[in-house]
Design an enzyme around this catalytic site. Structure first.
Site, mmCIF file in Angstrom:
data_model
loop_
_atom_site.group_PDB
_atom_site.id
_atom_site.type_symbol
_atom_site.label_atom_id
_atom_site.label_comp_id
_atom_site.label_asym_id
_atom_site.label_seq_id
_atom_site.Cartn_x
_atom_site.Cartn_y
_atom_site.Cartn_z
ATOM 1 N N ARG B 15 37.587 43.043 37.530
ATOM 2 C CA ARG B 15 38.795 42.711 38.299
ATOM 3 C C ARG B 15 39.055 43.854 39.265
ATOM 4 N NH1 ARG B 15 40.119 37.538 38.872
ATOM 5 N NH2 ARG B 15 40.162 36.441 36.879
ATOM 6 N N CYS B 77 28.829 26.875 38.256
ATOM 7 C CA CYS B 77 28.281 28.108 37.676
ATOM 8 C C CYS B 77 26.862 28.371 38.165
ATOM 9 C CB CYS B 77 28.254 28.005 36.153
ATOM 10 S SG CYS B 77 29.873 27.757 35.432
ATOM 11 N N GLY B 110 43.116 33.470 34.277
ATOM 12 C CA GLY B 110 43.459 32.448 33.293
ATOM 13 C C GLY B 110 42.410 31.359 33.214
ATOM 14 N N ARG B 183 42.350 36.247 18.357
ATOM 15 C CA ARG B 183 43.084 35.003 18.155
ATOM 16 C C ARG B 183 42.231 33.770 18.469
ATOM 17 N NH1 ARG B 183 45.003 32.499 22.866
ATOM 18 N NH2 ARG B 183 44.913 33.884 24.676
ATOM 19 N N CYS B 195 33.879 34.080 27.558
ATOM 20 C CA CYS B 195 33.749 35.024 28.660
ATOM 21 C C CYS B 195 34.965 34.909 29.574
ATOM 22 C CB CYS B 195 32.451 34.798 29.429
ATOM 23 S SG CYS B 195 32.573 33.638 30.780
#
Lengths: 133, 365
Positions: B15, B77, B110, B183, B195
């Site tokens: 990022r 992808c 997200g 989680r 990923c």
């Protein structure tokens, strides 16, 4: 959430399901006599063979559970409750596997091959979609 | 006459606040061109899924390298693999002597939102990408006799490899217990088994000729209809036992073109969007027979995802396939440092996703 017919709200999309005489709903699929295969949602061309002899059919409301999980965070564009059940059911008569919401949102309470039945499922703003319970 | 890979460049995957896809593309393209000796090229192919209009033109515009044909390609992808197939084909056909292939991406944060899904399908909660991964994982575990422990093992393996990759997003080793304690996103998939969509760029320079690192095959395939949990993500499907998945179609094409088989592979970079996807790739790429994953894990052959895979690097869609090829080029040149696979001479890169699109690329030395 309550189980009731499509009349109680706005269907999430036209042509996916219809009300039945007993106040419930049935998914609308297609059947091609040429390919001998069913599909959902209804298309004018058989998605497996390209045949154009598709007949509109109300699909079986009874199914068996083939795969399941629970969605724990709201995916993009979704404002309904979480977690919610999500899976694949197999319509035995049509030999068709359908992606669906599941009424049960605890994966531990479900089993492979478990019998499930189609129900109407209420989303926010009076929108109705389908689920299996 | 073959196709050589004479330059390979990558912008780290991660990022990067304030950086544009163009910035990252410029970095990767500059690196690849510099490695190749800054040659002239006659065409450029740019893979991107979220980059928007003229992504490739923006990158080459920033480098004053426009004028050649620039083709922007979206294949989910597998976008970078699709770009590579077009470039390699054009060179083999004699259209160009040299071509630049690159991919750029800056993914939204997200769960991936895709224009693929109709709005009503999103509203119904039926556009939940990780949930489709989870259903596929559940079926694979059942059909191959695998457990969540195997999923955790894949994460541990790839994250361990990623420690040594300076271009990876996650460079910390994790234990199976930690993976299983993260989680649950969608049972059976825990957070660390998935990923992260992210940002990055990668670039390759292709040149007609033989010698050095060769692009032996770059093949893209789409899906055959019918598989309810295939990457085409339909709303229904039929019994798919006799329906060959797109990854297998692409792999068989690539093996045939390269004149090799899965047993010849030394190194594989495969689509580990989630841990189960890597295990599924083992059988789809015919590294093992269907259901024999546990045996292959116990007695591994080719090294899979030495870069750390997408589980360590994250997934910038347009750049991920070319990022895999950059890793294989480094492995085949013996330049992979602490993660070097001994005597690596044959490598395969595999991506599969929305469309469905699957790409298999074979690189040899």
């Amino acid at each position: 959430m309550t189980s009731h017919g499509v009349d109680a709200g706005r269907p999430i999309h036209e042509g996916l399901f219809e009300s039945t005489a007993d106040g419930s709903i049935a998914l609308i699929g297609g059947y091609s006599p040429t390919s001998g295969k069913y599909h959902f949602p209804l298309l004018d061309t058989c998605p497996y063979s390209g045949a154009t002899d598709v007949q509109r059919v109300a699909l079986s409301r009874d199914a068996t559970l083939w795969a399941w999980t629970a969605v724990t965070a709201a995916p993009p564009g979704y404002t309904g409750p979480v977690p919610f059940g999500f899976g694949v059911v197999e319509l035995v008569r049509e030999q068709l596997r359908v992606i669906t919401r599941l009424r049960e949102s605890d994966p531990a309470r479900l089993e492979f091959g478990q019998p499930v039945t189609l129900v109407a499922d209420e989303l926010p703003d009076g929108v109705v979609t389908w689920a299996f319970a | 006459m073959g196709v050589r890979i004479t330059g390979a460049g990558i912008h780290p995957f991660g990022r990067f606040e304030g950086k544009t896809p163009t910035d990252m593309g410029v970095h990767a393209v500059r690196t690849a061109l510099a490695e190749a000796g800054n040659p002239e090229f006659q065409a450029a192919f740019c893979g991107t899924a979220y980059g928007g209009v003229a992504s490739g033109h923006k990158v080459l515009g920033a480098l004053a390298l426009t004028g050649v044909p620039i083709v922007d390609i979206e294949a989910g992808c597998a976008s970078g693999g699709a770009a590579l197939q077009l470039a390699a084909g054009a060179i083999r056909a004699g259209q160009y002597d040299r071509a630049l292939v690159f991919g750029v991406e800056k993914m939204p944060k997200g769960i991936i939102r895709s224009s693929f899904f109709e709005p009503w399908r999103e509203e119904a909660g039926l556009a939940a990408t990780p949930a489709y991964f989870a259903l596929r994982a559940q079926r694979l575990l059942r059909e191959a006799g695998l457990t969540k422990q195997h999923l955790a093992e894949i994460v541990v393996k790839n994250r361990r490899n990623g420690v040594h990759n300076p271009d990876a997003m996650f460079r910390k080793e994790v234990s199976a217990d930690e993976v299983l304690a993260s989680r649950v996103v969608c049972e059976p998939l825990h957070l660390w088994m998935l990923c992260s969509p992210n940002e990055g760029a990668a670039a390759l320079v292709l040149q007609r000729g033989d010698g050095g690192v060769q692009l032996a095959a770059a093949r893209l395939r789409s899906h055959l209809p019918g598989s309810v949990l295939g990457e085409a993500t339909p709303l229904s499907g039929i019994d798919d036992h006799d329906i060959t998945p797109p990854s297998t179609l692409a792999a068989r094409d690539a093996y045939a073109e390269a004149g090799i088989g899965p047993d010849d592979l030394d190194v594989v970079e495969c689509q580990d969007t989630d841990a189960a996807r890597e295990l599924l790739a083992y059988q789809e790429l015919e590294l093992c027979a269907p259901g024999e994953q546990a045996k292959l894990l116990a007695e591994p052959r080719a090294v899979v995802n030495p870069s750390g895979g997408l589980l360590s690097k994250g997934e910038p869609l347009g750049a991920s396939a070319l990022g895999q090829v950059v890793e294989i080029v480094h492995q085949l040149r013996g330049e992979a440092g602490p993660r070097q696979v001994d005597n690596a001479r044959v490598g395969l890169a595999h991506t599969v996703g929305r469309g469905a699109n699957a790409a298999c690329i074979i690189v040899t030395r």
